[in-house]
Design an enzyme around this catalytic site. Structure first.
Site, short mmCIF file in Angstrom:
data_model
loop_
_atom_site.label_atom_id
_atom_site.label_comp_id
_atom_site.label_asym_id
_atom_site.label_seq_id
_atom_site.Cartn_x
_atom_site.Cartn_y
_atom_site.Cartn_z
N SER A 122 0.83 -1.21 0.00
CA SER A 122 0.00 0.00 0.00
C SER A 122 0.86 1.25 0.00
O SER A 122 1.99 1.25 0.52
CB SER A 122 -0.86 -0.01 1.27
OG SER A 122 -1.46 1.24 1.47
N TYR A 146 -1.46 0.18 10.52
CA TYR A 146 -1.76 -0.49 9.25
C TYR A 146 -0.60 -0.36 8.27
O TYR A 146 -0.11 -1.35 7.71
CB TYR A 146 -3.04 0.11 8.63
CG TYR A 146 -3.25 -0.31 7.19
CD1 TYR A 146 -3.64 -1.60 6.87
CD2 TYR A 146 -3.02 0.59 6.13
CE1 TYR A 146 -3.80 -2.00 5.55
CE2 TYR A 146 -3.18 0.21 4.81
CZ TYR A 146 -3.57 -1.09 4.52
OH TYR A 146 -3.72 -1.48 3.21
N LYS A 150 2.03 -3.24 6.49
CA LYS A 150 2.28 -3.41 5.05
C LYS A 150 3.78 -3.33 4.75
O LYS A 150 4.30 -4.09 3.95
CB LYS A 150 1.51 -2.35 4.25
CG LYS A 150 0.01 -2.58 4.26
CD LYS A 150 -0.37 -3.76 3.39
CE LYS A 150 -1.54 -4.53 3.89
NZ LYS A 150 -1.88 -5.67 3.06
N1 LIG Z 1 -8.79 -0.98 -0.93
C1 LIG Z 1 -7.77 -0.15 -0.70
O1 LIG Z 1 -7.95 1.07 -0.63
C2 LIG Z 1 -6.37 -0.71 -0.53
C3 LIG Z 1 -5.27 0.16 -0.70
C4 LIG Z 1 -3.98 -0.34 -0.53
C5 LIG Z 1 -3.80 -1.68 -0.19
N2 LIG Z 1 -4.88 -2.48 -0.01
C6 LIG Z 1 -4.64 -3.89 0.38
O2 LIG Z 1 -5.24 -4.73 -0.59
C7 LIG Z 1 -5.71 -5.93 0.02
C8 LIG Z 1 -7.16 -6.17 -0.37
O3 LIG Z 1 -7.92 -5.02 0.01
P1 LIG Z 1 -9.47 -4.91 -0.29
O4 LIG Z 1 -9.79 -3.49 -0.51
O5 LIG Z 1 -9.88 -5.91 -1.30
O6 LIG Z 1 -10.03 -5.30 1.14
P2 LIG Z 1 -11.24 -6.27 1.55
O7 LIG Z 1 -11.47 -6.07 3.00
O8 LIG Z 1 -12.39 -6.08 0.63
O9 LIG Z 1 -10.61 -7.70 1.26
C9 LIG Z 1 -9.79 -8.40 2.18
C10 LIG Z 1 -10.19 -9.86 2.09
O10 LIG Z 1 -9.36 -10.62 2.98
C11 LIG Z 1 -10.19 -11.47 3.78
N3 LIG Z 1 -9.43 -11.70 5.03
C12 LIG Z 1 -9.03 -10.78 5.94
N4 LIG Z 1 -8.33 -11.39 6.93
C13 LIG Z 1 -8.31 -12.72 6.63
C14 LIG Z 1 -7.74 -13.86 7.26
N5 LIG Z 1 -7.07 -13.78 8.42
N6 LIG Z 1 -7.90 -15.06 6.67
C15 LIG Z 1 -8.56 -15.19 5.48
N7 LIG Z 1 -9.12 -14.14 4.84
C16 LIG Z 1 -8.99 -12.92 5.41
C17 LIG Z 1 -11.49 -10.73 3.94
O11 LIG Z 1 -12.59 -11.54 4.26
C18 LIG Z 1 -11.62 -10.10 2.55
O12 LIG Z 1 -12.25 -11.00 1.65
C19 LIG Z 1 -5.47 -5.76 1.52
O13 LIG Z 1 -4.27 -6.42 1.85
C20 LIG Z 1 -5.31 -4.26 1.69
O14 LIG Z 1 -4.49 -3.95 2.78
C21 LIG Z 1 -6.15 -2.04 -0.18
#
Ligand SMILES: NC(=O)c1ccc[n+]([C@@H]2O[C@H](COP(=O)([O-])OP(=O)(O)OC[C@H]3O[C@@H](n4cnc5c(N)ncnc54)[C@H](O)[C@@H]3O)[C@@H](O)[C@H]2O)c1
Length: 330
Positions: A122, A146, A150
């Site tokens: 991120s 957070y 990352k």
């Molecule tokens: N959306 C954003 O703005 C953004 C920006 C930068 C980085 N990210 C990173 O991208 C990744 C995905 O983000 P997203 O927006 O799709 O989030 P999201 O919350 O929609 O998806 C995360 C998924 O991981 C699953 N999950 C969480 N902990 C778990 C565990 N211990 N075991 C199994 N499954 C688990 C959740 O159920 C969910 O399906 C994350 O790592 C997040 O940190 C997201």
């Protein structure tokens, strides 16, 4: 290829699973559905006309992971908690899931002989930076638990590449927004504390009018600038990253390099919907940086990746998803 997607039922994971299936890959998803949606995966499979395997489990369960990793060529690791504000309130929650869960995944990969991973990092690893656009070489200075998780996730991968010869690619997403062109998968409003879900929430219920935090920044219109990237562009970036097979760890910015202000986003929605976004102007919010933008050139040089979707497409697709699914996946 056979690919294990942890967190594949989430907002970004679902879009990537769909693209992987359409590209002819075998996919197994491990997700505990803490924020992800079964219905999202069902729809992704329906659109792709292909099925994936789904394992409902926490990634903290190493035995389940070892089983799921059988025959897998590469892992894409999305599973994590992602709310910056929540991580300030409950840092230990983030350390356990994002770092503890990832450590279990890495061990299970070693046990199963899987040595290729693409990791959801991120822009939060950077924290506040003086130089814009931000190059990957900028020192990591996360200003939330957070962001720290990352950054430390990347550092774990650096050591796995160094000590075990893994091929590891960290993708530093900037601000993923928008939805699939079909309008069938997107970001549930309740899922995000980010600007796009908040705009949609304000349209759904004017009592939830959003606050524009800070209108006196040293930016063209006084509001904060962020680098928004369409989730479908970001998804394609994962397929490109999977092609990088050389041993070693590399981290790439994934953004457009063309930031937009909060005001521009609101104007974009108002142009598209013909309706005012219910909002009020408020004071600056502690911790917000005036501007953030990626220097996306390194990822482009390494893979040829380029984000092609513009702000209009981000807004239009988000609106289509929202109006077709006023209750999210329910
Ligand atoms: N959306 C954003 O703005 C953004 C920006 C930068 C980085 N990210 C990173 O991208 C990744 C995905 O983000 P997203 O927006 O799709 O989030 P999201 O919350 O929609 O998806 C995360 C998924 O991981 C699953 N999950 C969480 N902990 C778990 C565990 N211990 N075991 C199994 N499954 C688990 C959740 O159920 C969910 O399906 C994350 O790592 C997040 O940190 C997201």
């Amino acid at each position: 290829m056979r690919i294990l997607a942890t967190g594949g039922a989430g907002y970004i994971g679902t879009h990537v699973v769909l693209d992987l299936l359409e590209a002819g890959h075998d996919v197994v998803v491990v997700d505990d559905f803490s924020t992800g949606e079964r219905q999202a995966l069902a729809r992704a499979q329906e659109i792709a006309g292909q099925t994936c395997e789904i394992v409902a489990s926490d990634i903290a369960d190493g035995a389940v992971l070892r089983e799921a990793l059988q025959g897998v060529d590469a892992v894409i690791h999305f599973a994590a908690y992602k709310r910056v504000g929540e991580s300030m309130e409950r840092p230990e929650h983030y350390f356990r899931n994002n770092l503890g869960g990832m450590a279990t995944l890495l061990s299970a990969m070693v046990d199963s002989g899987v040595d290729r991973i693409v990791y959801s990092s991120s822009a939060a690893v950077y924290g506040t930076q003086e130089v814009l656009p931000i190059p990957e070489a900028a020192a990591g200075r996360p200003d939330s638990p957070y962001g720290l998780t990352k950054l430390q996730g990347e550092q774990m991968l650096e050591w796995m590449a160094d000590r075990r010869g893994w091929s590891a690619t960290s993708l530093r997403y900037f601000n993923p927004v928008g939805a699939h062109a079909s309008g069938h998968i997107g970001e549930p409003v309740a899922n995000g504390a980010n600007l796009f879900p908040r705009v949609l929430d304000a349209y759904a219920d004017a009592r939830k009018a959003l606050t524009v935090f800070g209108t006196d920044y040293d930016t063209p219109d006084g509001t904060c600038l962020r680098d928004y990237i369409h989730v479908c562009d970001l998804s394609q970036g994962h397929l490109k990253a999977l092609e990088l097979t050389e041993p070693g760890h590399r981290a790439f910015n994934v953004g457009t390099g063309r930031p937009h202000s909060v005001r521009e986003i609101l104007d974009g929605f108002e142009r598209h919907t013909g309706r005012r976004v219910p909002h009020t102007d408020g004071p600056r919010r502690a911790g917000d940086v005036p501007a953030a933008a990626a220097d996306p050139s390194r990822f482009h040089q390494a893979t040829g990746f380029e984000a092609t979707r513009d702000l209009d497409e981000m807004v239009t697709s988000a609106w289509r998803w929202f109006t077709q699914n006023t209750n999210g996946y329910r």
